[in-house]
Design a protein around this motif. Structure first.
Motif, PDB file in Angstrom:
ATOM      1  N   ASP A  10       0.722  -0.729  -5.074  1.00  0.00           N
ATOM      2  CA  ASP A  10       1.692  -0.760  -3.975  1.00  0.00           C
ATOM      3  C   ASP A  10       1.047  -0.702  -2.592  1.00  0.00           C
ATOM      4  O   ASP A  10       1.699  -1.009  -1.592  1.00  0.00           O
ATOM      5  CB  ASP A  10       2.643   0.445  -4.066  1.00  0.00           C
ATOM      6  CG  ASP A  10       3.446   0.480  -5.335  1.00  0.00           C
ATOM      7  OD1 ASP A  10       3.842  -0.600  -5.826  1.00  0.00           O
ATOM      8  OD2 ASP A  10       3.699   1.604  -5.840  1.00  0.00           O
ATOM      9  N   SER A  13       1.168  -3.531   0.074  1.00  0.00           N
ATOM     10  CA  SER A  13       2.513  -3.677   0.637  1.00  0.00           C
ATOM     11  C   SER A  13       2.806  -2.557   1.634  1.00  0.00           C
ATOM     12  O   SER A  13       3.399  -2.790   2.689  1.00  0.00           O
ATOM     13  CB  SER A  13       3.563  -3.668  -0.475  1.00  0.00           C
ATOM     14  OG  SER A  13       3.410  -4.781  -1.314  1.00  0.00           O
ATOM     15  N   SER A  16       1.026  -3.299   4.818  1.00  0.00           N
ATOM     16  CA  SER A  16       1.723  -4.354   5.578  1.00  0.00           C
ATOM     17  C   SER A  16       2.933  -3.796   6.326  1.00  0.00           C
ATOM     18  O   SER A  16       3.169  -4.161   7.482  1.00  0.00           O
ATOM     19  CB  SER A  16       2.172  -5.474   4.644  1.00  0.00           C
ATOM     20  OG  SER A  16       1.063  -6.154   4.129  1.00  0.00           O
ATOM     21  N   GLU A  46      11.687   0.625  -3.952  1.00  0.00           N
ATOM     22  CA  GLU A  46      11.397  -0.662  -4.587  1.00  0.00           C
ATOM     23  C   GLU A  46      12.710  -1.341  -4.962  1.00  0.00           C
ATOM     24  O   GLU A  46      13.647  -0.692  -5.428  1.00  0.00           O
ATOM     25  CB  GLU A  46      10.566  -0.394  -5.831  1.00  0.00           C
ATOM     26  CG  GLU A  46      10.257  -1.587  -6.680  1.00  0.00           C
ATOM     27  CD  GLU A  46       9.545  -1.181  -7.957  1.00  0.00           C
ATOM     28  OE1 GLU A  46       8.434  -1.641  -8.169  1.00  0.00           O
ATOM     29  OE2 GLU A  46      10.130  -0.388  -8.733  1.00  0.00           O
ATOM     30  N   GLN A  50       9.721  -5.336  -5.556  1.00  0.00           N
ATOM     31  CA  GLN A  50       9.104  -5.440  -4.226  1.00  0.00           C
ATOM     32  C   GLN A  50       9.222  -4.105  -3.497  1.00  0.00           C
ATOM     33  O   GLN A  50      10.296  -3.491  -3.476  1.00  0.00           O
ATOM     34  CB  GLN A  50       9.814  -6.529  -3.416  1.00  0.00           C
ATOM     35  CG  GLN A  50       9.295  -6.661  -2.005  1.00  0.00           C
ATOM     36  CD  GLN A  50      10.125  -7.635  -1.173  1.00  0.00           C
ATOM     37  OE1 GLN A  50      11.116  -8.193  -1.630  1.00  0.00           O
ATOM     38  NE2 GLN A  50       9.716  -7.819   0.059  1.00  0.00           N
ATOM     39  N   ASN A  73      11.009  -2.069   5.347  1.00  0.00           N
ATOM     40  CA  ASN A  73      10.957  -3.496   5.656  1.00  0.00           C
ATOM     41  C   ASN A  73      12.122  -3.825   6.595  1.00  0.00           C
ATOM     42  O   ASN A  73      13.265  -3.462   6.314  1.00  0.00           O
ATOM     43  CB  ASN A  73      11.072  -4.291   4.350  1.00  0.00           C
ATOM     44  CG  ASN A  73      10.988  -5.776   4.550  1.00  0.00           C
ATOM     45  OD1 ASN A  73      11.661  -6.352   5.401  1.00  0.00           O
ATOM     46  ND2 ASN A  73      10.180  -6.424   3.721  1.00  0.00           N
TER      47      ASN A  73
END
Length: 150
Positions: A10, A13, A16, A46, A50, A73
């Motif tokens: 993970d 991600s 990011s 998640e 994702q 996100n």
């Protein structure tokens, strides 16, 4: 959506997500190496395999922990993901027997909505500041401190 402890797979991600907000001046950047070293502290949100949110609970001392690197996100904001992550950190702190959890943040309003109270940074123990020395914004920190008493 699933909230779970992070895995090594993970962390790219997570990096990011943090970099997205750090590049916009909304949170502090974290190096990949620092994230991999702290993988056990991280929890992720998640959906469909994702990672859409992440953060960590870092133990400072026997009576204090810090929520760090909380990010969602941008396509998934305003869906309660950040709040659910914060709730998972508070539950983890309760299970560990920690009476207080704080955050240093540029988004104090969010944490206040989660039940945190503003606190003067100077009221936090000096142990909190050991990593601040390496921050590019030190000593002109613009983050606000908030605390939750369990």
């Amino acid at each position: 959506m699933n909230i779970r402890k992070a895995r090594i797979a993970d962390m790219e991600s997570v990096h990011s997500l943090i970099t997205y907000y750090a590049d916009r001046g909304l949170m502090l950047a974290r190096s990949r190496s620092a994230l991999y070293e702290a993988v056990r502290e991280f929890t992720v949100a998640e959906e469909n395999g994702q990672v859409i949110g992440a953060g960590s609970l870092h133990i400072i001392w026997e009576d204090l922990a810090e929520i760090r690197a909380l990010a969602v996100n941008p396509r998934y904001t305003r869906r309660g993901i950040g709040r659910r992550l914060v709730q998972s950190f508070l539950e983890e702190a309760r299970e560990l027997g920690l009476p207080r959890v704080f955050a240093l943040t540029y988004q104090a309003g969010f944490f206040i909505k989660c039940g945190f109270q503003p606190i003067a940074k100077e009221k936090l123990p000096q142990k909190v500041w050991k990593e601040c020395i390496n921050c590019p914004k030190f000593p002109s920190c613009e983050e606000e401190a908030v605390i939750f008493e369990l």
